[in-house]
Design an enzyme around this catalytic site. Sequence first.
Site, PDB file in Angstrom:
ATOM      1  N   GLY A 272      25.024 -10.597 -87.953  1.00 52.33           N
ATOM      2  CA  GLY A 272      26.220 -10.011 -88.548  1.00 52.33           C
ATOM      3  C   GLY A 272      27.458 -10.495 -87.821  1.00 52.33           C
TER       4      GLY A 272
ATOM      5  CG  HIS B 196      29.278 -26.135 -79.495  1.00 52.32           C
ATOM      6  ND1 HIS B 196      29.659 -26.129 -78.177  1.00 52.32           N
ATOM      7  CD2 HIS B 196      28.080 -25.500 -79.543  1.00 52.32           C
ATOM      8  CE1 HIS B 196      28.726 -25.532 -77.447  1.00 52.32           C
ATOM      9  NE2 HIS B 196      27.749 -25.127 -78.258  1.00 52.32           N
ATOM     10  CD  GLU B 197      25.885 -24.505 -83.049  1.00 52.96           C
ATOM     11  OE1 GLU B 197      24.699 -24.834 -82.867  1.00 52.96           O
ATOM     12  OE2 GLU B 197      26.462 -23.664 -82.339  1.00 52.96           O
TER      13      GLU B 197
ATOM     14  CG  HIS C 285      23.610 -27.446 -79.383  1.00 49.47           C
ATOM     15  ND1 HIS C 285      23.532 -27.640 -78.032  1.00 49.47           N
ATOM     16  CD2 HIS C 285      24.394 -26.347 -79.563  1.00 49.47           C
ATOM     17  CE1 HIS C 285      24.239 -26.699 -77.407  1.00 49.47           C
ATOM     18  NE2 HIS C 285      24.779 -25.910 -78.316  1.00 49.47           N
TER      19      HIS C 285
ATOM     20  CG  HIS D  58      25.545 -24.941 -73.840  1.00 49.58           C
ATOM     21  ND1 HIS D  58      25.018 -23.688 -73.968  1.00 49.58           N
ATOM     22  CD2 HIS D  58      26.013 -25.273 -75.063  1.00 49.58           C
ATOM     23  CE1 HIS D  58      25.160 -23.276 -75.218  1.00 49.58           C
ATOM     24  NE2 HIS D  58      25.764 -24.235 -75.907  1.00 49.58           N
TER      25      HIS D  58
HETATM   26  N1  TQI Z   1      25.217 -20.247 -80.568  1.00 49.05           N
HETATM   27  C1  TQI Z   1      24.674 -20.860 -79.450  1.00 49.05           C
HETATM   28  C2  TQI Z   1      25.290 -22.279 -79.237  1.00 49.05           C
HETATM   29  O1  TQI Z   1      25.261 -23.087 -80.155  1.00 49.05           O
HETATM   30  C3  TQI Z   1      23.192 -20.984 -79.563  1.00 49.05           C
HETATM   31  C4  TQI Z   1      22.595 -21.393 -78.247  1.00 49.05           C
HETATM   32  C5  TQI Z   1      22.429 -20.626 -77.172  1.00 49.05           C
HETATM   33  C6  TQI Z   1      22.151 -22.684 -77.877  1.00 49.05           C
HETATM   34  N2  TQI Z   1      21.912 -21.354 -76.142  1.00 49.05           N
HETATM   35  C7  TQI Z   1      21.719 -22.598 -76.547  1.00 49.05           C
HETATM   36  C8  TQI Z   1      22.057 -23.863 -78.551  1.00 49.05           C
HETATM   37  C9  TQI Z   1      21.234 -23.713 -75.866  1.00 49.05           C
HETATM   38  C10 TQI Z   1      21.562 -24.973 -77.885  1.00 49.05           C
HETATM   39  C11 TQI Z   1      21.163 -24.894 -76.535  1.00 49.05           C
HETATM   40  O2  TQI Z   1      25.775 -22.536 -78.161  1.00 49.05           O
HETATM   41  S1  TQI Z   1      26.641 -19.426 -80.523  1.00 49.05           S
HETATM   42  C12 TQI Z   1      29.733 -21.522 -79.233  1.00 49.05           C
HETATM   43  C13 TQI Z   1      30.615 -21.505 -78.034  1.00 49.05           C
HETATM   44  C14 TQI Z   1      27.887 -20.613 -80.394  1.00 49.05           C
HETATM   45  C15 TQI Z   1      28.708 -20.623 -79.309  1.00 49.05           C
HETATM   46  O3  TQI Z   1      26.775 -18.831 -81.803  1.00 49.05           O
HETATM   47  O4  TQI Z   1      26.685 -18.556 -79.384  1.00 49.05           O
HETATM   48  C16 TQI Z   1      29.932 -22.422 -80.249  1.00 49.05           C
HETATM   49  C17 TQI Z   1      28.072 -21.488 -81.417  1.00 49.05           C
HETATM   50  F1  TQI Z   1      30.222 -20.614 -77.182  1.00 49.05           F
HETATM   51  F2  TQI Z   1      30.663 -22.689 -77.457  1.00 49.05           F
HETATM   52  F3  TQI Z   1      31.826 -21.208 -78.407  1.00 49.05           F
HETATM   53  C18 TQI Z   1      29.109 -22.418 -81.356  1.00 49.05           C
HETATM   54 CL1  TQI Z   1      31.249 -23.552 -80.212  1.00 49.05          CL
HETATM   55 ZN    ZN Z   2      25.960 -24.383 -77.856  1.00 44.02          ZN
HETATM   56 CA    CA Z   3      27.104 -13.389 -85.949  1.00 39.35          CA
END
Ligand code: TQI
Ligand code: ZN
Ligand code: CA
Length: 487
Positions: free
Chosen positions: A181, A223-224, A227, A233
């Site tokens: 959510g 960012h995604e 990955h 990170h």
């Molecule tokens: N999603 C996390 C992220 O993409 C998911 C995640 C957690 C992850 N640990 C991980 C992915 C380790 C790969 C490897 O980071 S999130 C940001 C931030 C997120 C967070 O929804 O928390 C962004 C998604 F923190 F960088 F702003 C996008 Cl840009």
């Molecule tokens: Zn990330």
């Molecule tokens: Ca959410």
Amino acid sequence: MEVDHIVCSLMFFVISIVHSSAAPALFAGQRTENWKNFYMAQEYLDKYYEDHTQPIGMLTSTDSMSTKLRKMQAFLGLQASGKLDSATIQAMKQPRCGVPDVARYRHFPGKPKWEQSAVTYRIKKYTSSMHRADVDTAIDLALKAWSEAAPLNFAKMTSGEADIMVSFEVRDHGDSYPFDGPRGTLAHAFAPGEGLGGDTHFDDEERWTMGINGFNLFTVAAHEFGHALGLGHSTDPTSLMYPTYKYQNPIGYRLPQDDVKGIQSLYGPRKQAPEKPQFPPQQPPQQPPKQPSPPFNPTICDPNISFDAVTVLGKELLFFKERYVWHRQTQLTSVKPNFISSSFPHLMANVDAAYNVPDTGNAYFFKGPYYWKTTGNQILWQSHPISDFGFDSNIHQVDAAVYMKETGTTLFFVGNLCYSYNEEKQKMEKGYPKKTDEEFAGIPSKVDAAAEVNGSLYFFSGSKVYKYDNEAEDVVSVTKTSSWIGC
Ligand code: TQI
Ligand code: ZN
Ligand code: CA
Ligand code: ZN
């Protein structure tokens, strides 16, 4: 460094757990040591999987240890059992402990990457909080940021199975990582690989936007995709892969150094420029793409300057070129360039055409197969397809547009043709398109921009401006384009 440390500690944690179940008879001292490791690991796991991955000011989730483990496994490209199986332990052993490393980016254990340079992607499910075209733009630009740094070419698919399947989902969506959510998790992506590998999901209960409010889709997608291409990170706070949300302007976006190093460590450097221009999306090669010219410097007065678009807006004349706009009071001659992004949506850099209807106060900006509308000072973020004006579906871009007060029509220039659009009836006039040089004697067949000033039509074509007299039906004067911005 920090992540190395985390992974090393996790290794202790893993080993302690394995020991405590497989070899319950332990020395008391070792038991304390195990608990110490356990707490330390838990602390780091919390840090790694919560604080840092949450945008600043967000609620902290209350994931259990096994959920975190599952999350970690999923993002490491492992089977997400939530249990410490041997594959997980193996994967966690991969990173080197204590090896000094200046770079701050991370890979996933085992360094999963795409083996082919052409990676396909498909936007399978859109969000209702943004116009489809804007989603396409944000996604394309986010991929472009990566393909500029590494020899990767992203090919868009509109059906079938692509390497990177992009979708907006809510709650449970079939991959055992339900979204939560509003706020909390924004999106997730799977490391390169078969099946779910590379797939990128966005939480459709977030407010996705093109701007600075809500969550900027370009920022999160970029960012995604890091990955999805194999990067974890980074501990470098200036990097895109640093796990804190920070709005990034998609226009003129360049990948930070650490991310460039990260992606190049997997795929090597890019030798030639990306294969196709990624914006506008799906633009067929009907018109040759604009030549990549050397970086344009607006502070140097170029006597051969040309403009992308010119329009009157209120009491001002606006000249657009690439990322810059010159505002000129109709009287004054001294003008200074400004970034388009300082007064318009960031995406309006490199506009093709612009016009204004003074009676309604509406202005229209064209870029590729889309246009944006402004009313008064309000810029409507929504982009619309130019087919709204009645252009055939094979027209993907317009070169110039000008509204003519006297007739209440707008002239559009596309290649060597011109169209006349009736603003009141909101319809193309019959008999168009016509050949520009037949309709307007003395005008080059291709114009870059057009404007009506004090009842006269001005056609901008390269470094020259042609003043056209409607009565005389002829060009009455030719000036240098550069003189219009006072140089
Ligand atoms: N999603 C996390 C992220 O993409 C998911 C995640 C957690 C992850 N640990 C991980 C992915 C380790 C790969 C490897 O980071 S999130 C940001 C931030 C997120 C967070 O929804 O928390 C962004 C998604 F923190 F960088 F702003 C996008 Cl840009
Ligand atoms: Zn990330
Ligand atoms: Ca959410
Ligand atoms: Zn998912």
